[in-house]
Design an enzyme around this catalytic site. Structure first.
Site, PDB file in Angstrom:
ATOM      1  N   GLU A  84      53.157  37.419  30.455  1.00  0.00           N
ATOM      2  CA  GLU A  84      54.210  38.416  30.332  1.00  0.00           C
ATOM      3  C   GLU A  84      53.711  39.853  30.523  1.00  0.00           C
ATOM      4  OE1 GLU A  84      57.699  37.082  27.747  1.00  0.00           O
ATOM      5  OE2 GLU A  84      55.962  36.975  26.420  1.00  0.00           O
ATOM      6  N   HIS A 105      56.661  38.477  18.566  1.00  0.00           N
ATOM      7  CA  HIS A 105      57.706  37.542  18.131  1.00  0.00           C
ATOM      8  C   HIS A 105      57.800  37.608  16.610  1.00  0.00           C
ATOM      9  CE1 HIS A 105      55.630  35.337  21.700  1.00  0.00           C
ATOM     10  NE2 HIS A 105      56.458  36.246  22.154  1.00  0.00           N
ATOM     11  N   HIS A 179      63.631  35.030  21.577  1.00  0.00           N
ATOM     12  CA  HIS A 179      62.235  35.223  21.972  1.00  0.00           C
ATOM     13  C   HIS A 179      61.488  36.196  21.059  1.00  0.00           C
ATOM     14  CE1 HIS A 179      59.445  36.469  25.596  1.00  0.00           C
ATOM     15  NE2 HIS A 179      58.803  36.405  24.474  1.00  0.00           N
TER      16      HIS A 179
HETATM   17 ZN   LIG Z   1      56.789  36.823  24.308  1.00  0.00          ZN
END
Ligand SMILES: [Zn+2]
Length: 254
Positions: A84, A105, A179
């Site tokens: 990411e 998260h 998420h």
């Molecule tokens: Zn993530």
């Protein structure tokens, strides 16, 4: 451990990024997952972030340079990178004012990324940055609008990173459905501060909601508390850094 010679950012910034990784872990904001980056202090077109690894284990030699334009590491044969990383590159591209990005998260924030209509607005003075004039609370990024109904929810392309940056807009936090969240700031220390207090505010709000009608900070209170608190980030930074170091040393000694 020495940093790789190819990185020409200041040694202080590299160490601060290592510390940021350890603090976010010790504060429970990241676990094995999540990542934090800082814009290069000598070249705004680059940023610094670790290779793909758990934040608690990051050392200066694990830090790589990345290009804002591509989101790729600026090294010939790079190690495995965070999937990411485009969260970071596309936000730096869209927001020249942003100097640091933290993606996580953190657990109390997740309900606000799940329950439709739930707004993560500021309820305590330490989290004024969640509101203010022209801020209704962090927006929610719906990845299905961009990646369809069967994605793994990860921001694994430049296009998805750009879409996330558009949802963030001029705000300081963007929630990601199912998420987590991404927090931005004009410095690494403020980004860490905001990541920690986004979690604290979410926890307080969840605790207050069953008790009665919740009183949010006004836009004026949010702005005033943000200015006051973020002028004092050196204090929590020093404490959290020391706590994280002690905790890591204790783990190593075992
Ligand atoms: Zn993530």
């Amino acid at each position: 451990m020495a940093s790789p010679p190819s990185i020409d950012a200041s040694a202080e910034l590299l160490q601060e990024l290592v510390d940021a990784n350890h603090i976010l872990h010790h504060q429970g904001i990241v676990d094995a997952f999540g990542h934090v980056s800082v814009r290069h202090d000598r070249d705004a077109a680059r940023f610094l972030m670790a290779r793909n690894m758990a934040p608690a284990r990051v050392q200066p030699s694990d830090i790589l340079e990345y290009a804002v334009d591509s989101g790729e590491a600026l090294t010939p044969d790079p190690p495995r990178l965070y999937l990411e990383r485009f969260i970071h590159s596309e936000i730096y591209k869209a927001r020249p004012d942003v100097m640091a990005v933290a993606h996580n998260h953190s657990p109390a924030v997740l309900p606000f990324c799940i329950a439709r209509g739930a707004l993560l607005k500021p309820v305590c003075h330490m989290a004024g940055f969640l509101g203010g004039e022209n801020h209704d609370g962090p927006a929610l990024f719906e990845i299905r609008d961009h990646a369809g109904p069967a994605s793994d929810l990860l921001i694994r392309s430049r296009e998805l990173g750009a879409a996330l940056a558009r949802t963030l807009g001029p705000a300081r936090v963007v929630l990601m459905r199912g998420h987590g969240c991404t927090v931005v700031a004009e410095s690494l220390r403020v980004a860490v501060f905001r990541a920690v207090y986004t979690e604290v505010n979410a926890r307080l709000l969840l605790q207050a909601l069953p008790l009665g009608e919740v009183e949010f900070l006004t836009a004026g209170e949010a702005d005033a508390t943000r200015v006051t608190n973020e002028g004092q980030v050196a204090r929590p930074w020093a404490l959290w850094r020391e706590q994280a170091q002690r905790s890591l040393q204790a783990t190593e000694a075992k």
